[in-house]
Motif scaffolding. Structure first.
Motif, PDB file in Angstrom:
ATOM      1  N   ALA A 202       0.830  -1.202   0.000  1.00 18.38           N
ATOM      2  CA  ALA A 202       0.000   0.000   0.000  1.00 18.38           C
ATOM      3  C   ALA A 202       0.864   1.251   0.000  1.00 18.38           C
ATOM      4  CB  ALA A 202      -0.920  -0.011   1.217  1.00 18.38           C
ATOM      5  N   LYS A 203       1.934   1.224   0.796  1.00 18.59           N
ATOM      6  CA  LYS A 203       2.812   2.390   0.874  1.00 18.59           C
ATOM      7  C   LYS A 203       3.464   2.667  -0.475  1.00 18.59           C
ATOM      8  CE  LYS A 203       4.191   2.467   5.715  1.00 18.59           C
ATOM      9  NZ  LYS A 203       5.222   1.925   6.597  1.00 18.59           N
ATOM     10  N   VAL A 204       3.923   1.589  -1.112  1.00 20.77           N
ATOM     11  CA  VAL A 204       4.563   1.739  -2.424  1.00 20.77           C
ATOM     12  C   VAL A 204       3.577   2.329  -3.428  1.00 20.77           C
ATOM     13  CG1 VAL A 204       5.585   0.481  -4.349  1.00 20.77           C
ATOM     14  CG2 VAL A 204       6.222  -0.106  -2.010  1.00 20.77           C
ATOM     15  N   ASP A 205       2.333   1.875  -3.345  1.00 19.08           N
ATOM     16  CA  ASP A 205       1.305   2.379  -4.263  1.00 19.08           C
ATOM     17  C   ASP A 205       0.811   3.761  -3.886  1.00 19.08           C
ATOM     18  OD1 ASP A 205       1.469   0.184  -5.787  1.00 19.08           O
ATOM     19  OD2 ASP A 205      -0.301  -0.823  -4.963  1.00 19.08           O
ATOM     20  N   GLY A 206       1.336   4.325  -2.848  1.00 17.76           N
ATOM     21  CA  GLY A 206       0.940   5.676  -2.462  1.00 17.76           C
ATOM     22  C   GLY A 206      -0.405   5.746  -1.765  1.00 17.76           C
ATOM     23  N   VAL A 207      -0.838   4.650  -1.151  1.00 17.92           N
ATOM     24  CA  VAL A 207      -2.110   4.665  -0.418  1.00 17.92           C
ATOM     25  C   VAL A 207      -1.840   5.142   1.012  1.00 17.92           C
ATOM     26  CG1 VAL A 207      -3.995   3.259   0.456  1.00 17.92           C
ATOM     27  CG2 VAL A 207      -3.056   2.811  -1.800  1.00 17.92           C
ATOM     28  N   GLY A 208      -2.520   6.183   1.420  1.00 14.48           N
ATOM     29  CA  GLY A 208      -2.324   6.734   2.764  1.00 14.48           C
ATOM     30  C   GLY A 208      -2.885   5.812   3.823  1.00 14.48           C
ATOM     31  N   TRP A 214      -9.519   2.230   5.711  1.00 10.08           N
ATOM     32  CA  TRP A 214     -10.898   2.189   5.232  1.00 10.08           C
ATOM     33  C   TRP A 214     -11.119   1.110   4.186  1.00 10.08           C
ATOM     34  CZ3 TRP A 214     -15.370   3.662   6.926  1.00 10.08           C
ATOM     35  CH2 TRP A 214     -16.449   3.734   6.052  1.00 10.08           C
ATOM     36  N   SER A 215     -10.185   0.998   3.203  1.00  9.66           N
ATOM     37  CA  SER A 215     -10.491   0.063   2.125  1.00  9.66           C
ATOM     38  C   SER A 215      -9.802  -1.286   2.250  1.00  9.66           C
ATOM     39  CB  SER A 215     -10.213   0.688   0.747  1.00  9.66           C
ATOM     40  OG  SER A 215      -9.305   1.741   0.827  1.00  9.66           O
ATOM     41  N   VAL A 216      -8.863  -1.448   3.172  1.00 16.36           N
ATOM     42  CA  VAL A 216      -8.255  -2.777   3.327  1.00 16.36           C
ATOM     43  C   VAL A 216      -8.543  -3.383   4.705  1.00 16.36           C
ATOM     44  CG1 VAL A 216      -6.121  -4.107   3.224  1.00 16.36           C
ATOM     45  CG2 VAL A 216      -6.414  -2.126   1.732  1.00 16.36           C
ATOM     46  N   LEU A 217      -8.127  -2.690   5.741  1.00 20.81           N
ATOM     47  CA  LEU A 217      -8.233  -3.279   7.078  1.00 20.81           C
ATOM     48  C   LEU A 217      -9.671  -3.508   7.522  1.00 20.81           C
ATOM     49  CD1 LEU A 217      -5.459  -1.682   9.285  1.00 20.81           C
ATOM     50  CD2 LEU A 217      -5.611  -3.979   8.347  1.00 20.81           C
ATOM     51  N   ILE A 218     -10.524  -2.486   7.362  1.00 20.50           N
ATOM     52  CA  ILE A 218     -11.898  -2.631   7.851  1.00 20.50           C
ATOM     53  C   ILE A 218     -12.643  -3.743   7.120  1.00 20.50           C
ATOM     54  CG2 ILE A 218     -14.122  -1.438   8.077  1.00 20.50           C
ATOM     55  CD1 ILE A 218     -12.621   1.002   8.966  1.00 20.50           C
ATOM     56  N   PRO A 219     -12.578  -3.803   5.776  1.00 28.32           N
ATOM     57  CA  PRO A 219     -13.256  -4.939   5.125  1.00 28.32           C
ATOM     58  C   PRO A 219     -12.682  -6.289   5.541  1.00 28.32           C
ATOM     59  CG  PRO A 219     -12.673  -3.267   3.514  1.00 28.32           C
ATOM     60  CD  PRO A 219     -12.053  -2.840   4.801  1.00 28.32           C
ATOM     61  N   MET A 220     -11.383  -6.327   5.838  1.00 28.88           N
ATOM     62  CA  MET A 220     -10.783  -7.609   6.216  1.00 28.88           C
ATOM     63  C   MET A 220     -11.109  -8.010   7.652  1.00 28.88           C
ATOM     64  SD  MET A 220      -7.015  -7.687   4.539  1.00 28.88           S
ATOM     65  CE  MET A 220      -6.680  -9.378   4.982  1.00 28.88           C
ATOM     66  N   SER A 221     -11.593  -7.080   8.449  1.00 30.90           N
ATOM     67  CA  SER A 221     -11.792  -7.382   9.870  1.00 30.90           C
ATOM     68  C   SER A 221     -13.255  -7.304  10.284  1.00 30.90           C
ATOM     69  CB  SER A 221     -11.001  -6.417  10.739  1.00 30.90           C
ATOM     70  OG  SER A 221      -9.878  -5.929  10.100  1.00 30.90           O
TER      71      SER A 221
END
Lengths: 307, 326
Positions: A202-208, A214-221
């Motif tokens: 995510a960091k490499v892709d420039g995702v804050g 919001w779009s990775v952790l919450i859906p995964m949890s």
């Protein structure tokens, strides 16, 4: 050489397991095994049923008594349902204004759950995915508050709240609950099981971080977030001492305190004990409903505390 | 990604400038920025009250808050030498005044320790038993697991009322049979210290055993099943399997569970207040609540001693289990 050793241990284990399987099937006929299996199942069911019965018994008694007129139980024979269920529940909700206490508790619990979730998610995100100085110290500081007994905070918090003029407000019964070491702890344990490579990508892709949350952790949890929310809701709904001392206005009071008021009235003979049980069952319904609805997520979250 | 940035840049105003400012922060700065809410809250509702409690415990504060005198460790000295007992409700004491059962049960410190040790011990044993049953494979076990956490969801006031009614000597149907066995006082049961302490411990065990069971169950399920097959081949009995495989492997789990529960048990208050009263069953938290409107300095000193005892218990358990426990 640990790897070779592991391999050896692994193959040994497989060999032994296979041998165990062989000796077991060789020893008995199929019908014998089925019979044995059935007895085992029966014993387990009887044991489990006894445990559950003992556990649920007090709640069942409360539910039974709430349908009676007087509510005095002096012998086992008194434990049959009465015919006053409807009138008892109507009187508790409307006549004794339980709807108001329950509404207050509900609003308080929802506010605490939402606030706590936001604060704890941010903290857990940072603790798991960022490397920064004093990271462990920060986590220990948060954990440390877990160990603070409520009474230690009680005296100064009471002073602070009343000095701020917040004594008799909704603010007083929500804000002190927003910081929760338990929630941060559970979320941290869960986030640790999500691969760290995700955040690197995510960091490499420039995702804050917020977008990542919001779009990775919450859906995964989702399951854990639901479970933790139920835990927080039940915890807040069940608060008694703090609302009791900080809220004076009866119109703002919560269900637990309302229930204890009712209990006081029963001790002096103003209302029947069955009314107290009616109030108890009403107060018990929201946590119980959440428990039944979200049992799967809740059990999953309980087991997380361990890892 | 490029359309995203294009859309962002077309927006204007405060939000965008805040976003841009945040984007330019280093990782460390960003991390601390996101931690601000939790820091502020913990500072206000936890750290500040703790320090303030300590500060208050160094003063003698009169009942009407009109005079405040610095006494240093005076409150603590008086607490441990019995000088504060006159402020505690109903003739209870902080330290026991003798070694008879009556004197011991009259002491807030002793009652709290008895309560914590007995209830946590039985909760662990019963919880372990329940977990071993639930670890077996049988039809309907998911429902049973959900059912056993019901007591955890039961509010302490309701728990109190239910146990009050079951054990009240006038109307409670459980008192006569248990009194015949000599476990409870036949009359005035809930005002009898020994009986009331017993009932409160039972109530706590009822509420929390299942919670322990679930924690231990999580540990049980992480054990590699192959180990048991190996043990069976080696001819190990069920008891040997438990002693040599199950127990050592779930010991760390039990350690954490005991840690969480002990911390909770040391601050028992609600169940005492709802089933009996703080004058009958004195606990440390009871003493804090009972004195905080009239003797703030004393109250703060008791609160701080409670926190210190909990700190010692926690450090002891962590030392026993090693840091991996947490």
């Amino acid at each position: 050489m640990p790897t070779t050793e592991d391999n050896m241990l692994g193959s040994l284990l497989t060999a032994l397991t296979a041998a165990a399987e062989r000796s077991r099937s060789a020893g008995r006929t199929t019908s014998e095994r089925i019979r044995r299996f059935e007895t085992e199942q029966l014993t387990l069911h009887v044991l489990a049923a006894t445990v559950v019965f003992l556990i649920v018994l007090p709640v069942l008694i409360a539910a039974l008594v709430s349908t009676k007129r007087a509510g005095i139980v002096t012998s086992i024979g008194d434990l049959v349902p009465g015919g006053h269920a409807l009138s008892n529940y109507r009187r508790a909700l409307i006549g004794l204004e339980f709807w108001r206490f329950m509404l207050n508790s509900f609003v308080m619990s929802v506010a605490v759950v939402v606030g706590k979730l936001i604060v704890s998610l941010l903290a857990a995100l940072v603790i798991v995915y960022y490397r920064f100085p004093y990271k462990n110290a920060v986590f220990l500081f948060i954990l440390f508050t877990l160990l603070l007994p409520v009474p230690v905070r009680f005296v100064p918090l009471y002073r602070l709240t009343t000095e701020l003029g917040m004594g008799n407000t909704f603010f007083a019964i929500t804000v002190p609950y927003l910081a929760s070491a338990t929630t941060v702890f559970i979320l941290r344990q869960h986030f640790l099981s999500i691969p760290a490579s995700l955040v690197e990508t995510a960091k490499v892709d420039g995702v804050g971080p917020l977008r990542f949350l919001w779009s990775v952790l919450i859906p995964m949890s989702r399951a854990v977030l639901v479970g933790v929310s139920v835990i927080m809701f039940v915890y807040t709904w069940n608060q008694y001492l703090w609302p009791l001392v900080i809220i004076n206005a009866e119109s703002l009071q919560v269900a637990q305190v309302g229930l204890n008021l009712l209990r006081g009235q029963a001790s002096t003979g103003e209302v029947a004990w069955s009314m107290v049980m009616t109030g108890s069952i009403l107060t018990l319904l929201p946590p119980l409903a959440l428990l039944v609805l979200f049992r799967r997520q809740l059990l999953e979250t309980f087991t997380i505390q361990q890892k | 990604m490029s359309t995203e940035t294009g859309r962002e840049s077309r927006r204007s105003g405060a939000l965008v400038s805040v976003m841009r400012w945040m984007e330019n922060l280093s990782d460390t700065q960003y991390a601390y920025l996101l931690l601000i809410p939790v820091f502020v809250l913990l500072g206000v509702v936890a750290l500040y009250p703790l320090l303030r409690t300590f500060e208050l415990s160094l003063f003698a504060i009169s009942a009407d808050f009109s005079s405040t005198n610095f006494v240093g460790a005076g409150n603590y000295v008086e607490l441990f030498t019995g000088g504060k007992n006159r402020y505690l409700p109903g003739g209870t004491t902080f330290l026991p005044e003798g070694f008879g059962l009556g004197a011991l049960l009259n002491s807030a410190l002793v009652v709290t320790i008895i309560f914590a040790v007995t209830s946590v011990l039985f909760e662990t044993l019963i919880g372990l038993g329940q977990a071993l049953i639930l670890d077996q494979d049988f039809y309907g076990r998911r429902w049973i697991r959900a059912a056993i956490i019901i007591p955890w969801a039961v509010p302490v006031v309701i728990q109190g009322i239910i146990f009050f009614l079951m054990f009240n000597s006038n109307v409670g149907f459980l008192t006569p049979p248990l009194a015949d066995l000599g476990l409870l006082a036949p009359t005035n049961t809930l005002n009898d210290t020994a009986s009331a302490t017993f009932i409160i411990i039972v109530a706590d065990i009822w509420k929390t055993s299942a919670f322990m069971a679930l924690l231990i169950l999580a540990g049980l399920q992480s054990i590699d099943r192959g180990l048991y097959d190996v043990a069976k081949v080696a001819g190990a009995t069920k008891w040997q399997q438990f002693k040599l495989i199950t127990f050592p492997l779930i010991l760390p789990t039990i350690g954490v569970a005991v840690l969480f529960r002990s911390v909770q048990a040391m601050r028992v208050y609600g169940i005492i207040d709802t089933v009996s009263s703080c004058t009958v069953v004195p606990s440390l938290s009871c003493m804090v609540v009972a004195t905080f409107t009239t003797r703030e300095g004393t109250s703060a000193a008791i609160a701080f001693v409670t926190a210190a005892i909990i700190g010692i218990v926690v450090m002891g358990l962590i030392a026993w289990q090693g840091e991996d426990a947490i």
